[in-house]
Design an enzyme around this catalytic site. Structure first.
Site, PDB file in Angstrom:
ATOM      1  N   LYS A  11      12.332  29.906   6.055  1.00 20.14           N
ATOM      2  CA  LYS A  11      12.982  29.298   7.224  1.00 20.14           C
ATOM      3  C   LYS A  11      14.370  29.906   7.502  1.00 20.14           C
ATOM      4  CE  LYS A  11      10.563  24.834   6.884  1.00 20.14           C
ATOM      5  NZ  LYS A  11      10.732  23.346   6.816  1.00 20.14           N
ATOM      6  N   TYR A  51       4.497  22.974  15.185  1.00 21.23           N
ATOM      7  CA  TYR A  51       4.800  21.656  14.611  1.00 21.23           C
ATOM      8  C   TYR A  51       4.303  20.518  15.507  1.00 21.23           C
ATOM      9  CZ  TYR A  51       7.692  23.403  10.736  1.00 21.23           C
ATOM     10  OH  TYR A  51       8.148  23.989   9.572  1.00 21.23           O
ATOM     11  N   PHE A  59      12.568  13.313  14.042  1.00 19.88           N
ATOM     12  CA  PHE A  59      13.220  14.562  13.624  1.00 19.88           C
ATOM     13  C   PHE A  59      12.688  15.781  14.373  1.00 19.88           C
ATOM     14  CE2 PHE A  59       9.729  13.877  10.478  1.00 19.88           C
ATOM     15  CZ  PHE A  59       9.031  15.068  10.611  1.00 19.88           C
ATOM     16  N   ARG A  87       2.614  24.645  -2.646  1.00 21.01           N
ATOM     17  CA  ARG A  87       3.349  23.381  -2.478  1.00 21.01           C
ATOM     18  C   ARG A  87       4.136  23.065  -3.753  1.00 21.01           C
ATOM     19  NH1 ARG A  87       3.622  21.042   2.770  1.00 21.01           N
ATOM     20  NH2 ARG A  87       4.275  19.187   1.638  1.00 21.01           N
ATOM     21  N   THR A  93       9.662  17.815  -0.011  1.00 17.50           N
ATOM     22  CA  THR A  93      10.279  18.088   1.292  1.00 17.50           C
ATOM     23  C   THR A  93      11.804  17.984   1.224  1.00 17.50           C
ATOM     24  OG1 THR A  93       8.305  17.170   2.344  1.00 17.50           O
ATOM     25  CG2 THR A  93      10.255  17.437   3.733  1.00 17.50           C
ATOM     26  N   ARG A 104      12.775  24.642  -3.168  1.00 18.00           N
ATOM     27  CA  ARG A 104      13.617  23.728  -2.382  1.00 18.00           C
ATOM     28  C   ARG A 104      14.753  23.145  -3.215  1.00 18.00           C
ATOM     29  NH1 ARG A 104       8.722  20.948   1.127  1.00 18.00           N
ATOM     30  NH2 ARG A 104       9.032  22.143   3.046  1.00 18.00           N
ATOM     31  N   ASN A 114      15.339  23.098   4.484  1.00 11.56           N
ATOM     32  CA  ASN A 114      14.760  23.111   3.137  1.00 11.56           C
ATOM     33  C   ASN A 114      14.052  24.428   2.796  1.00 11.56           C
ATOM     34  OD1 ASN A 114      12.583  22.774   4.781  1.00 11.56           O
ATOM     35  ND2 ASN A 114      11.909  20.816   3.905  1.00 11.56           N
ATOM     36  N   HIS A 117       8.347  26.595   4.346  1.00 11.89           N
ATOM     37  CA  HIS A 117       7.198  25.791   4.803  1.00 11.89           C
ATOM     38  C   HIS A 117       5.963  26.262   4.061  1.00 11.89           C
ATOM     39  CE1 HIS A 117       4.133  23.989   7.455  1.00 11.89           C
ATOM     40  NE2 HIS A 117       3.497  25.141   7.279  1.00 11.89           N
ATOM     41  N   GLU A 128      -2.840  27.181  10.909  1.00  9.99           N
ATOM     42  CA  GLU A 128      -1.526  27.824  10.917  1.00  9.99           C
ATOM     43  C   GLU A 128      -1.641  29.345  10.774  1.00  9.99           C
ATOM     44  OE1 GLU A 128       1.021  23.997   9.237  1.00  9.99           O
ATOM     45  OE2 GLU A 128       0.658  25.691   7.884  1.00  9.99           O
TER      46      GLU A 128
HETATM   47  P1  IDP Z   1       6.772  19.521   4.579  1.00  8.69           P
HETATM   48  O1  IDP Z   1       7.506  20.703   5.158  1.00  8.69           O
HETATM   49  O2  IDP Z   1       7.166  19.249   3.155  1.00  8.69           O
HETATM   50  O3  IDP Z   1       5.272  19.596   4.778  1.00  8.69           O
HETATM   51  P2  IDP Z   1       6.831  17.592   6.780  1.00  8.69           P
HETATM   52  O4  IDP Z   1       6.823  16.107   6.621  1.00  8.69           O
HETATM   53  O5  IDP Z   1       5.556  18.237   7.254  1.00  8.69           O
HETATM   54  O6  IDP Z   1       7.308  18.228   5.386  1.00  8.69           O
HETATM   55  O7  IDP Z   1       8.011  17.951   7.764  1.00  8.69           O
HETATM   56  C1  IDP Z   1       8.117  19.233   8.346  1.00  8.69           C
HETATM   57  C2  IDP Z   1       9.554  19.683   8.283  1.00  8.69           C
HETATM   58  O8  IDP Z   1      10.344  18.852   9.140  1.00  8.69           O
HETATM   59  C3  IDP Z   1      10.233  19.550   6.908  1.00  8.69           C
HETATM   60  O9  IDP Z   1       9.960  20.622   6.058  1.00  8.69           O
HETATM   61  C4  IDP Z   1      11.696  19.482   7.304  1.00  8.69           C
HETATM   62  O10 IDP Z   1      12.217  20.778   7.631  1.00  8.69           O
HETATM   63  C5  IDP Z   1      11.635  18.654   8.575  1.00  8.69           C
HETATM   64  N1  IDP Z   1      11.791  17.200   8.318  1.00  8.69           N
HETATM   65  C6  IDP Z   1      10.864  16.350   7.817  1.00  8.69           C
HETATM   66  N2  IDP Z   1      11.334  15.085   7.745  1.00  8.69           N
HETATM   67  C7  IDP Z   1      12.584  15.135   8.226  1.00  8.69           C
HETATM   68  C8  IDP Z   1      13.619  14.131   8.430  1.00  8.69           C
HETATM   69  O11 IDP Z   1      13.446  12.946   8.148  1.00  8.69           O
HETATM   70  N3  IDP Z   1      14.799  14.582   8.942  1.00  8.69           N
HETATM   71  C9  IDP Z   1      15.011  15.883   9.278  1.00  8.69           C
HETATM   72  N4  IDP Z   1      14.070  16.840   9.119  1.00  8.69           N
HETATM   73  C10 IDP Z   1      12.883  16.481   8.596  1.00  8.69           C
HETATM   74 MG    MG Z   2       4.134  19.530   6.515  1.00  7.96          MG
END
Ligand code: IDP
Ligand code: MG
Length: 140
Positions: A11, A51, A59, A87, A93, A104, A114, A117, A128
């Site tokens: 990212k 996304y 968010f 993962r 996350t 992360r 973070n 992805h 994807e």
């Molecule tokens: P993941 O990347 O671990 O699969 P997801 O829930 O799919 O997590 O969320 C996608 C991305 O959105 C996260 O990696 C992060 O960059 C962002 N994100 C998720 N939840 C939040 C939040 O509560 N606040 C801000 N950004 C968030």
């Molecule tokens: Mg995800």
């Protein structure tokens, strides 16, 4: 578990800090092989499509702004149980919840920034990879 493919993204927070090589080394160290890779700068429409599943989340807008704020590195990773392995290498996350030694935990800035992805299921990986790469760009 048979060989699998998954979609990985380095990212903007990580490319900005010149962490691309260190993250690739972590992925390779976890038993994953990079079989396609390109550096791109997404337009808003690219990020929104990728996304789409999160479009109703609070968010979402911030996520799209972040993912279009700088270059990213798209990758297809291949290996035994690649989706789960990736993962695990990524960590949770939120970097504060991520396991010690995960990408992360070591590189993530906060819940949004973070660093990486990774696809979360076989169906997601298929979608994807197809969104991000032409078949001819993947050399397995
Ligand atoms: P993941 O990347 O671990 O699969 P997801 O829930 O799919 O997590 O969320 C996608 C991305 O959105 C996260 O990696 C992060 O960059 C962002 N994100 C998720 N939840 C939040 C939040 O509560 N606040 C801000 N950004 C968030
Ligand atoms: Mg995800």
């Amino acid at each position: 578990m048979a060989s699998e493919r998954t979609l990985s993204i380095i990212k903007p927070d990580a490319t900005e800090r010149n962490l691309t090589g260190q993250i690739i080394a972590r992925l390779e160290g976890a038993g994953l092989r990079v079989i396609a890779q390109k550096r791109v700068w997404w337009k808003k429409k690219d990020a929104r499509k990728f996304y789409d599943i999160h479009k109703d989340q609070p968010f979402f807008k911030g996520l799209i702004a972040f993912m279009t704020s700088g270059p990213i590195v798209l990758q297809v990773l291949e290996g035994e149980d690649a989706i789960a392995k990736n993962r695990e290498a990524m960590g949770a996350t939120n970097p504060v919840d991520a396991a010690p030694g995960s990408i992360r935990k070591d590189f993530g800035v906060n819940l949004q920034r973070n660093s990486v992805h990774g696809s979360d299921s076989a169906a997601t990986a298929k979608r994807e990879i197809a969104l991000c790469f032409k078949k001819s760009e993947i050399v397995g």
